[in-house]
Each structure stands twice: as C-alpha cells, then as structure tokens.
Design a protein around this motif. Structure first.
Motif, PDB file in Angstrom:
ATOM      1  N   LYS A  70       5.369   6.875   9.847  1.00 31.27           N
ATOM      2  CA  LYS A  70       6.427   7.502   9.063  1.00 31.27           C
ATOM      3  C   LYS A  70       7.632   6.561   8.967  1.00 31.27           C
ATOM      4  CE  LYS A  70       6.824  11.979   9.556  1.00 31.27           C
ATOM      5  NZ  LYS A  70       7.124  13.243  10.218  1.00 31.27           N
ATOM      6  N   LEU A  71       7.983   5.921  10.091  1.00 27.43           N
ATOM      7  CA  LEU A  71       9.091   4.970  10.107  1.00 27.43           C
ATOM      8  C   LEU A  71       8.805   3.734   9.242  1.00 27.43           C
ATOM      9  CD1 LEU A  71      10.175   5.143  13.832  1.00 27.43           C
ATOM     10  CD2 LEU A  71      11.576   5.770  11.871  1.00 27.43           C
ATOM     11  N   MET A  72       7.515   3.391   9.144  1.00 28.85           N
ATOM     12  CA  MET A  72       7.128   2.219   8.362  1.00 28.85           C
ATOM     13  C   MET A  72       6.975   2.550   6.877  1.00 28.85           C
ATOM     14  SD  MET A  72       4.598   0.218  10.917  1.00 28.85           S
ATOM     15  CE  MET A  72       4.825  -1.446  10.396  1.00 28.85           C
ATOM     16  N   GLY A  73       7.192   3.808   6.511  1.00 31.51           N
ATOM     17  CA  GLY A  73       7.196   4.167   5.095  1.00 31.51           C
ATOM     18  C   GLY A  73       5.967   4.871   4.585  1.00 31.51           C
ATOM     19  N   ALA A  74       5.097   5.355   5.480  1.00 34.32           N
ATOM     20  CA  ALA A  74       3.905   6.079   5.037  1.00 34.32           C
ATOM     21  C   ALA A  74       4.329   7.403   4.388  1.00 34.32           C
ATOM     22  CB  ALA A  74       2.952   6.335   6.193  1.00 34.32           C
ATOM     23  N   PRO A  75       3.899   7.668   3.158  1.00 31.92           N
ATOM     24  CA  PRO A  75       4.319   8.897   2.453  1.00 31.92           C
ATOM     25  C   PRO A  75       3.464  10.098   2.846  1.00 31.92           C
ATOM     26  CG  PRO A  75       3.038   7.506   0.997  1.00 31.92           C
ATOM     27  CD  PRO A  75       3.113   6.783   2.298  1.00 31.92           C
ATOM     28  N   PHE A 105       0.827  -1.204   0.000  1.00 31.92           N
ATOM     29  CA  PHE A 105       0.000   0.000   0.000  1.00 31.92           C
ATOM     30  C   PHE A 105       0.865   1.259   0.000  1.00 31.92           C
ATOM     31  CE2 PHE A 105      -2.873   3.027   2.337  1.00 31.92           C
ATOM     32  CZ  PHE A 105      -3.808   3.146   1.330  1.00 31.92           C
ATOM     33  N   PHE A 106       1.859   1.317   0.902  1.00 34.09           N
ATOM     34  CA  PHE A 106       2.702   2.508   1.014  1.00 34.09           C
ATOM     35  C   PHE A 106       3.678   2.643  -0.155  1.00 34.09           C
ATOM     36  CE2 PHE A 106       2.314   2.357   5.916  1.00 34.09           C
ATOM     37  CZ  PHE A 106       1.159   3.098   5.863  1.00 34.09           C
ATOM     38  N   ASN A 107       4.248   1.525  -0.623  1.00 32.86           N
ATOM     39  CA  ASN A 107       5.341   1.602  -1.586  1.00 32.86           C
ATOM     40  C   ASN A 107       4.932   1.442  -3.051  1.00 32.86           C
ATOM     41  OD1 ASN A 107       7.253   1.971   0.479  1.00 32.86           O
ATOM     42  ND2 ASN A 107       7.225  -0.215   0.887  1.00 32.86           N
ATOM     43  N   PHE A 108       3.810   0.758  -3.311  1.00 28.34           N
ATOM     44  CA  PHE A 108       3.419   0.530  -4.704  1.00 28.34           C
ATOM     45  C   PHE A 108       2.104   1.208  -5.065  1.00 28.34           C
ATOM     46  CE2 PHE A 108       5.904  -3.337  -3.636  1.00 28.34           C
ATOM     47  CZ  PHE A 108       6.990  -3.063  -4.453  1.00 28.34           C
ATOM     48  N   ALA A 109       1.088   1.038  -4.212  1.00 26.34           N
ATOM     49  CA  ALA A 109      -0.249   1.523  -4.562  1.00 26.34           C
ATOM     50  C   ALA A 109      -0.367   3.045  -4.467  1.00 26.34           C
ATOM     51  CB  ALA A 109      -1.293   0.858  -3.685  1.00 26.34           C
ATOM     52  N   LEU A 110      -0.036   3.620  -3.316  1.00 27.86           N
ATOM     53  CA  LEU A 110      -0.218   5.069  -3.142  1.00 27.86           C
ATOM     54  C   LEU A 110       0.556   5.919  -4.145  1.00 27.86           C
ATOM     55  CD1 LEU A 110      -0.472   5.557   0.724  1.00 27.86           C
ATOM     56  CD2 LEU A 110      -2.253   5.853  -0.974  1.00 27.86           C
TER      57      LEU A 110
END
Length: 179
Positions: free
Chosen positions: A171-176, A103-108
């Motif tokens: 944020k640490l887990m990669g949420a943009p 979700f954070f790295n590909f979809a958003l």
C-alpha cells in the motif's frame, strides 16, 4: 536510483517502523523479487507462440525471459515432457522497482472497469499474486503488433512475515487495493 526504491527508503521504511514498532531498519519488510509468468497451453501446437510471448515479456520487463518446459507428460492435455509451455521473468533490484512503479501507476489503471486489486490475494506468508487478463495494459505493447491477447501472472515476493505487513508495504509503495 529508481523512483520507487528512493520512495521506499525515505518514506515507506520509517512509516513501517512506526506502525509495527520495529527497532531496526533491517526488520522492515521489503520486496525481494517479482516474477512475471505467462503460461501458454496452446504453444504445444505452434512454436511461434512462444516466440511472441518471449518478445512481449522482453518489451514489458526489459529482461530476457526463461522458457518453461513441461516437467511431466500429461496425456489428457496432449503434453509431452520437455515441451515448451510458457515463459517467465524474475526481476530483482532496480529492474524490479522500475517494473512495480510502471505496473502500479500506469498499467493497472488501464484495466477496463478498474476499481483496485484484491487485498485478499496474499498467500499467508507475505507474498502477493495478481493475474492480468491482457498484456495490452502495458503502454510499451503496440496494439497492432500482437497476435492474440494473453494474460499473465505477477507474483510479488516480500520479506514480510505476515500478510498484514505485506499489505501495508505494498500500500505504501502505491498498490491500488480495493477499499
């Protein structure tokens, strides 16, 4: 082990402990569950819509969704009690980390004109909600096989006590987040 879970244990927990001054590893906030919900008011007229939603959610999350039924009859919406009006999936454990990673790295980043997700969508108790306007942002969905574009709600439930802790965790887990 999921890539994000591994990162959380090795990198995120020590960073959170240092920033918020936790003495024990168990005090660090963690993601408890992720609920993906698709509401379909138009499903009251056509039962096949629910099947399409279930199929999409199954492909996106890798888990069979639960069909949500109306709790009360509402005359203005022409809804009767017990009608199927949506579907949802609750993800925990490995599936949850895999989904969040995708979700954070590909979809958003595939959302049109994407500049980041709002950092203000926390509910005051450390949970985060985000709405997605179309299911096409997920690479698993085949553009030719969908009937209509549907949105969905993603609710991320954390054990964080405050919004600040939850924001730092995500944020640490990669949420943009938007800056």
């Amino acid at each position: 082990m999921a890539r994000l879970k591994d990162y959380y244990k090795k990198e995120a927990i020590p960073a959170l402990m240092k920033k918020f001054g936790y003495k024990n590893v168990m005090q660090a906030p963690k993601v408890e569950k992720v609920v993906v919900n698709v509401g379909a008011g138009e499903a009251k007229d056509n039962a096949k819509i629910i099947d399409a939603i279930i199929n999409d959610l199954k492909i996106i999350t890798g888990q069979k969704p639960v069909v949500c039924k109306a709790k009360k009859s509402v005359a203005n919406f022409k809804v009767r009690e017990g009608m199927k009006i949506g579907a949802k999936v609750t993800l925990r454990g490995e599936h949850m980390y895999e989904f969040l990673d995708r979700f954070f790295n590909f979809a958003l980043p595939r959302v049109r004109d994407f500049r980041g997700i709002s950092a203000n969508s926390f509910d005051g108790r450390g949970n985060y909600n985000v709405g997605v306007k179309e299911q096409l942002i997920f690479p698993e969905i085949d553009y030719d096989k969908i009937d209509t574009v549907r949105g969905m709600d993603v609710a991320i439930t954390t054990t964080a006590k405050t919004d600040e802790e939850a924001r730092e965790l995500l944020k640490l887990m990669g949420a943009p987040f938007k800056e």
